[in-house]
Design a protein around this motif. Sequence first.
Motif, PDB file in Angstrom:
ATOM      1  N   PHE A 266       0.849  -1.191   0.000  1.00  0.00           N
ATOM      2  CA  PHE A 266       0.000   0.000   0.000  1.00  0.00           C
ATOM      3  C   PHE A 266       0.887   1.244   0.000  1.00  0.00           C
ATOM      4  O   PHE A 266       1.883   1.309   0.725  1.00  0.00           O
ATOM      5  N   TYR A 267       0.483   2.238  -0.804  1.00  0.00           N
ATOM      6  CA  TYR A 267       1.173   3.525  -0.846  1.00  0.00           C
ATOM      7  C   TYR A 267       0.147   4.643  -0.696  1.00  0.00           C
ATOM      8  O   TYR A 267      -0.943   4.568  -1.253  1.00  0.00           O
TER       9      TYR A 267
ATOM     10  N   THR B 234       0.383  15.374   2.527  1.00  0.00           N
ATOM     11  CA  THR B 234       0.352  16.739   2.003  1.00  0.00           C
ATOM     12  C   THR B 234       1.715  17.423   2.067  1.00  0.00           C
ATOM     13  O   THR B 234       1.937  18.416   1.366  1.00  0.00           O
ATOM     14  N   ASP B 235       2.644  16.884   2.879  1.00  0.00           N
ATOM     15  CA  ASP B 235       3.983  17.487   2.961  1.00  0.00           C
ATOM     16  C   ASP B 235       4.940  16.928   1.911  1.00  0.00           C
ATOM     17  O   ASP B 235       6.131  17.247   1.917  1.00  0.00           O
ATOM     18  N   GLY B 236       4.424  16.075   0.989  1.00  0.00           N
ATOM     19  CA  GLY B 236       5.259  15.527  -0.069  1.00  0.00           C
ATOM     20  C   GLY B 236       5.845  14.166   0.232  1.00  0.00           C
ATOM     21  O   GLY B 236       6.501  13.558  -0.636  1.00  0.00           O
ATOM     22  N   SER B 237       5.650  13.654   1.445  1.00  0.00           N
ATOM     23  CA  SER B 237       6.165  12.333   1.808  1.00  0.00           C
ATOM     24  C   SER B 237       5.320  11.232   1.176  1.00  0.00           C
ATOM     25  O   SER B 237       4.131  11.416   0.899  1.00  0.00           O
ATOM     26  N   LEU B 238       5.952  10.082   1.001  1.00  0.00           N
ATOM     27  CA  LEU B 238       5.250   8.898   0.507  1.00  0.00           C
ATOM     28  C   LEU B 238       5.352   7.810   1.557  1.00  0.00           C
ATOM     29  O   LEU B 238       6.462   7.412   1.953  1.00  0.00           O
ATOM     30  N   TYR B 239       4.199   7.328   2.033  1.00  0.00           N
ATOM     31  CA  TYR B 239       4.168   6.283   3.046  1.00  0.00           C
ATOM     32  C   TYR B 239       3.775   4.954   2.404  1.00  0.00           C
ATOM     33  O   TYR B 239       3.025   4.913   1.424  1.00  0.00           O
ATOM     34  N   TYR B 240       4.314   3.873   2.991  1.00  0.00           N
ATOM     35  CA  TYR B 240       4.021   2.543   2.455  1.00  0.00           C
ATOM     36  C   TYR B 240       3.770   1.566   3.599  1.00  0.00           C
ATOM     37  O   TYR B 240       4.210   1.783   4.739  1.00  0.00           O
TER      38      TYR B 240
END
Length: 454
Positions: A224-225, A229-235
Amino acid sequence: MKKNRLQLWMIGCAVLLLSSCLDGSDNIDEDALSNCQIISFSLKNDSLPELSTLKFTIDQVNGRIFNKDSMPYGTIIDRKVVCTIGYDMGLSPSAVEVYQAATEDSTYWNGTDSLDFSNFVRFRVYSYNGKFYKTYIAKVNIHQQQPDSMTWTLHSEQLAGKNIREQKVFASGDSYWMFTGNTAGYELHTSRKTDVKSWQVTALNGLSNKELLLSQMTKYAGTFYVPATDGSLYYSLDGILWDVQADAPNIKALPGILEAGTQTGRPSVLTAVIREGDAWLFARMDENRQWETGTAVPEAFPVAGFGNVSYELMYYPHLTIVAGKDRNGRLSNVSWDTMDGLTWVRLTNEKQSFYEEREGVMLTQYDNKLFLIGGISASNRALKDIYRSEDKGITWLLADTLIVLPEGYRARGYASVLVDEEQFLLLFGGKEGNGATMLEELWRGRINRLGFEE
């Protein structure tokens, strides 16, 4: 009834006489004398020529005779029809008893009299020697629904709970996974597909104090990705434990997945809109989390509130996004498409406007077309219209009166849309305007013909 009993007595006498005459004969096989199977069946009426084209299936095990391809919706069989029957082993039965459900009349049939098939007809076929019989129920199937009409039901009014601000739903095996967000944080709600009124809730770890673009959450290559809003990408590998992808660029949007080509051998990629300084660029990530940068992003390209759909056309994968909000906050009614994730083309002619600008649209591929449902307008007005595209988003037509949402459906945007194994279109939640909480509803709809048995 007295007449029928007299007929039965006379036929019984004839059968006994025939049997006695045949006892000493070796010319006719005993199997033929005992057989009472129907092997062919047809109907005819000059006022209803479609009857003669029907192909009937004869289920010998269950004693059923029916047409698999139902006659058109609205067909009325209001006249008696000629019925022609063929019997096995070449011998006619000793008697055929017929019960017509429409008239509740039971009689012995001479094989030529017309019969009433406005309801089922029961045939009891007696063998040549009169020792055996077999019963069949014959029925003409007629579609009971308008095939091209869409039927909707409110399937559940109990989803993830009150005060949900955002959501995204995925289908996983026999379950639904609903990710939700509100002022208290982010949670995962799971439910079996067979019981959407019972949800198990699990808090998500690693996302504290983060503001996510939850509607853009994507599952790619088993992971899952979701962008923040701060430009980070979480997985996350399991949907519960989350971490930031340290080597990801500054993510502004995730348009979706470009699937692998079945014939071209091109691998799948996760597409993105990134920012490098003042430049907005298209980018893509492969299954090894390697990034590649593409062309510049047009100012009018949507980065929020768009609908997306992946499909394959002529062996080449496509990703199409529709409507949404660009980086300056302007709403769109335009379609965009990519075949590689690095370059995108505008599909909609700049001089054409097929529908009102909107965000939060529900977009899916259904009935071999693209369906665009609802959304929220520039005036924060929720919509409930349906548009369809037969050319993958180039042109759109407002659905006619057969394909519409029901009166009880409240207009909304930002619902999650899925198509299940039975060709039902599922709309989870949604909200009636920006700033509103998610509705506690699951609507299920299907074009009637997609549910007809073949």
